[in-house]
Design a protein around this motif. Structure first.
Motif, PDB file in Angstrom:
ATOM      1  N   PHE A 114       0.846  -1.190   0.000  1.00  0.00           N
ATOM      2  CA  PHE A 114       0.000   0.000   0.000  1.00  0.00           C
ATOM      3  C   PHE A 114       0.879   1.237   0.000  1.00  0.00           C
ATOM      4  O   PHE A 114       1.972   1.215   0.547  1.00  0.00           O
ATOM      5  N   PHE A 116       1.079   5.591   0.619  1.00  0.00           N
ATOM      6  CA  PHE A 116       0.599   6.630   1.546  1.00  0.00           C
ATOM      7  C   PHE A 116       0.536   6.071   2.968  1.00  0.00           C
ATOM      8  O   PHE A 116       0.421   4.870   3.179  1.00  0.00           O
ATOM      9  N   GLY A 120      -4.085   4.404   1.007  1.00  0.00           N
ATOM     10  CA  GLY A 120      -5.208   4.649   0.104  1.00  0.00           C
ATOM     11  C   GLY A 120      -4.980   4.172  -1.316  1.00  0.00           C
ATOM     12  O   GLY A 120      -5.939   3.968  -2.060  1.00  0.00           O
ATOM     13  N   VAL A 121      -3.733   3.991  -1.705  1.00  0.00           N
ATOM     14  CA  VAL A 121      -3.423   3.555  -3.068  1.00  0.00           C
ATOM     15  C   VAL A 121      -2.790   2.167  -2.987  1.00  0.00           C
ATOM     16  O   VAL A 121      -1.896   1.933  -2.180  1.00  0.00           O
ATOM     17  N   PHE A 122      -3.283   1.252  -3.821  1.00  0.00           N
ATOM     18  CA  PHE A 122      -2.812  -0.125  -3.715  1.00  0.00           C
ATOM     19  C   PHE A 122      -1.982  -0.579  -4.907  1.00  0.00           C
ATOM     20  O   PHE A 122      -1.665  -1.746  -5.029  1.00  0.00           O
ATOM     21  N   ASP A 123      -1.661   0.338  -5.792  1.00  0.00           N
ATOM     22  CA  ASP A 123      -0.875  -0.040  -6.967  1.00  0.00           C
ATOM     23  C   ASP A 123       0.081   1.119  -7.243  1.00  0.00           C
ATOM     24  O   ASP A 123      -0.366   2.257  -7.401  1.00  0.00           O
ATOM     25  N   ARG A 243      -5.784   5.534   8.420  1.00  0.00           N
ATOM     26  CA  ARG A 243      -6.321   4.399   7.666  1.00  0.00           C
ATOM     27  C   ARG A 243      -7.846   4.419   7.592  1.00  0.00           C
ATOM     28  O   ARG A 243      -8.441   3.956   6.620  1.00  0.00           O
ATOM     29  N   ARG A 245      -9.733   6.836   7.043  1.00  0.00           N
ATOM     30  CA  ARG A 245     -10.180   7.631   5.899  1.00  0.00           C
ATOM     31  C   ARG A 245     -10.470   6.726   4.708  1.00  0.00           C
ATOM     32  O   ARG A 245     -11.309   7.020   3.871  1.00  0.00           O
ATOM     33  N   VAL A 246      -9.705   5.652   4.626  1.00  0.00           N
ATOM     34  CA  VAL A 246      -9.823   4.745   3.484  1.00  0.00           C
ATOM     35  C   VAL A 246     -10.825   3.639   3.749  1.00  0.00           C
ATOM     36  O   VAL A 246     -11.685   3.355   2.924  1.00  0.00           O
ATOM     37  N   THR A 247     -10.749   3.040   4.918  1.00  0.00           N
ATOM     38  CA  THR A 247     -11.611   1.883   5.182  1.00  0.00           C
ATOM     39  C   THR A 247     -12.960   2.293   5.765  1.00  0.00           C
ATOM     40  O   THR A 247     -13.885   1.483   5.781  1.00  0.00           O
ATOM     41  N   LEU A 248     -13.078   3.523   6.274  1.00  0.00           N
ATOM     42  CA  LEU A 248     -14.283   4.028   6.927  1.00  0.00           C
ATOM     43  C   LEU A 248     -14.649   3.188   8.148  1.00  0.00           C
ATOM     44  O   LEU A 248     -15.783   3.190   8.605  1.00  0.00           O
ATOM     45  N   ASP A 252     -10.045   1.545  12.590  1.00  0.00           N
ATOM     46  CA  ASP A 252      -8.815   2.026  11.957  1.00  0.00           C
ATOM     47  C   ASP A 252      -8.546   3.508  12.225  1.00  0.00           C
ATOM     48  O   ASP A 252      -7.613   4.087  11.667  1.00  0.00           O
TER      49      ASP A 252
END
Lengths: 338, 275
Positions: A114, A116, A120-123, A243, A245-248, A252
């Motif tokens: 991952f 950031f 938030g970005v996985f690629d 985290r 922010r991304v997974t809600l 996290d």
């Protein structure tokens, strides 16, 4: 079979040895160190080639990726600090604007799951669009950057060399940047040399290693010195939910990526917002500064005790050990520097 | 009552007559190996009126005035339901469309190379499926290219597409001092999470053609067209009536699920025509 392989390697070494005298070292492409895990980057979709790497490097160091030409990737990711922004708590971007998080080291990206601090970005290929278009960082648009690159015949030539045709596209730009970043492998620190048997720790470094393995390595684990998860490590809270922010997921809240500790002595300041200027401050935090917030990692509140018990000697020795993770070969590699 | 029956009767006769006429030309011989075209039209509306951006004021169910400046959504993974009970899945790689109220061309989706048949409905995804949302960059072209075609419809910082984007102003929204306006922003995405399960706002919608069929025939010079109504106000109205005063900005947060549940109901059939 093994003997054949050995002969091949020996032959290669001979050949490489011969070449060295009359030409520069041939480009070797990406190679995963034998003691590293499987890379996570999808090389099948974007194999590293010399022209692709060189194009990525040119892009990485080019201010034209920003609105006014003033900010390149390397502005905040400087080679001599393992491609981090040494001495800057948060990113300093265009027009002296400030970001909200510390620019991390760019190293061993091929193993990163991952990107950031919040993941938030996985690629990796989807990463570079962010700083280029971020208001506080480079503040340009991808179409505008592509137009600038297309207007430069040298870029057109390099895109062709890297990808076969003269098409200058965003996808190719991102892939070239990924090729450059994937090549940034750090695995030649003193720690690595000790593993290979070509160096030895001092007795204090050894004591530090023992203390580190007992008290730090649950999270900063393995050869990459990270378990690649997200945790709340007991910092006093700010508005940054990390985290979550991304997974809600409220579980996290205030969790951030466990960073690798490779080259850690070169990447100060520390934490996601760069709040600690030295490793001493970091260890003081773990020893006596951990805040008991709702999502605090359970490893930091064991047996009713907050934080990690550390004596002053242990702290000093751990820092000596952490210094052995500095990889001068990587930091000074002319292949990566501007 | 009697007249109604009579009219219905006449209609039935007329329909039979028409279909028997057609049969001679087309339907007597449906061959799925022959391919034709079909059009899907997304006619954006605001209640019973045609949607007009910027200049028209509408009201949501809570009586709040709204002025829309942007209305866009992804339609993907289209399947056509055949009268014979089978379904035809449009080739996945070609099955991603971004409908934009500001660009009339995007509101007419032409499906080509569709097997001959009488189609009675359509199923599609509102948004972008998770497989495509996590696909390698090189496999995301056209409206899915995060840097180009999907610009503005992609969260860079939280890799994923925005499935539906509605922006506008409302007196109910708080004042933005910088612009002097009262804007609201509904950017709805979230495909379920890459590795950690997250909210999944991908919606699948089926619109039946009712008593009509769309007859795809290779020999036809003009393809059948299914006209769908898309009521933009249903983004705001439905199971959850969105109070713009309380929720002027909804993006990647749990409340987004309410809006997605609303807008999956915004599609209905206007009509189908076959010539």
């Amino acid at each position: 079979m093994r003997a054949f392989g050995f002969i091949c390697v020996a032959l290669l070494l001979v050949v490489a040895g011969c070449k060295k005298e009359d030409a520069k070292t041939p480009f070797e492409g990406f190679a995963s160190p034998a003691n590293f895990p499987q890379p996570t980057y999808n090389f099948a979709g974007n194999a590293v080639t010399e022209p692709g790497f060189l194009l990525g490097k040119k892009l990485f160091y080019d201010g034209r990726l920003s609105r006014d030409g003033s900010i390149s990737c390397a502005s905040c990711h400087i080679s001599f600090s393992a491609f981090s922004h040494v001495d800057h708590s948060v990113s300093h971007g265009i027009d002296d604007r400030l970001g909200i998080r510390n620019a991390p080291a760019i190293q061993n990206m091929a193993w990163e799951r991952f990107f950031f601090w919040d993941g938030g970005v996985f690629d990796l290929d989807l990463f570079s669009i962010n700083p280029i278009q971020n208001h506080e960082e480079m503040d340009d648009t991808i179409p505008n950057v592509i137009a600038k690159l297309k207007a430069d015949p040298e870029y057109v030539r390099q895109f062709k060399a890297a990808f076969g045709t003269e098409d200058v596209t965003p996808t190719r730009m991102f892939q070239a940047l990924s090729q450059f970043m994937c090549m940034l492998v750090s695995n030649d620190s003193k720690y690595d040399k000790v593993l290979k048997g070509t160096a030895t720790f001092t007795s204090a470094e050894n004591l530090g290693k023992v203390a580190f393995e007992q008290k730090c390595a649950s999270c900063h684990s393995g050869i990459l010195f990270t378990d690649r998860t997200f945790k709340n490590n007991g910092l006093s809270l700010t508005g940054d939910l990390g985290r979550a922010r991304v997974t809600l997921n409220p579980k996290d809240d205030h969790c951030f990526k466990v960073p690798s500790l490779r080259n850690i002595a070169k990447t100060n300041p520390y934490m996601h917002d760069g709040r600690f200027s030295t490793l001493e401050r970091v260890l003081d935090h773990y020893a006596s500064g951990v805040q008991n917030t709702p999502t605090l990692d359970t490893l930091l509140k064991q047996n009713g005790q907050l934080g990690i018990a550390l004596t002053n000697d242990e702290k000093a020795n751990i820092i000596l050990f952490l210094n052995t993770l500095t990889d001068e070969t990587f930091i000074k590699n002319p292949l990566f520097a501007q | 009552m009697k007249t109604t029956k009579l009219i219905l009767g006449l209609f039935a006769i007329a329909t039979l007559a028409l279909s028997s006429c057609k049969k001679d030309n087309n339907t007597s011989d449906i061959d799925p190996n022959r391919k034709g075209d079909i059009g899907l039209h997304f006619d954006n509306r605001a209640g019973a009126q045609d949607l007009v951006l910027n200049t028209q004021t509408y009201q949501n169910a809570l009586g709040q005035d709204v002025n829309l400046s942007m209305f866009k959504y992804y339609i993907s993974n289209i399947k056509l339901i055949n009268k014979d009970g089978s379904t035809f899945t449009y080739p996945k790689d070609q099955s991603y469309f971004l409908v934009n109220e500001a660009d009339a061309n995007t509101q007419e989706i032409e499906l080509t190379n569709v097997p001959e048949g009488d189609y009675t409905g359509v199923t599609f995804t509102v948004g972008v499926d998770s497989l495509k949302s996590t696909a390698p960059l090189a496999e995301r072209t056209g409206v899915l290219d995060p840097a180009v075609g999907a610009a503005g419809m992609y969260w860079m910082w939280n890799s994923g597409y925005i499935f539906m984007k509605m922006e506008g102003t409302s007196p109910a929204a708080p004042l933005d001092t910088a612009s002097g306006t009262r804007p609201f922003f509904y950017h709805i995405g979230l495909f379920g999470g890459y590795s950690t399960p997250t909210i999944n706002n991908i919606k699948t919608v089926t619109v039946s053609f009712g008593s009509s069929v769309a007859s795809v025939r290779q020999a036809k010079t003009s393809a059948p067209e299914a006209h769908l109504y898309v009521d933009a106000l249903k983004v705001l109205n439905g199971t959850t009536n969105i109070n713009i005063a309380n929720y002027p900005v909804v993006m990647a947060n749990p409340y987004s699920a309410n809006i997605a549940n609303n807008y999956k109901e915004m599609f209905s059939l206007d009509h189908v025509h076959n010539d």
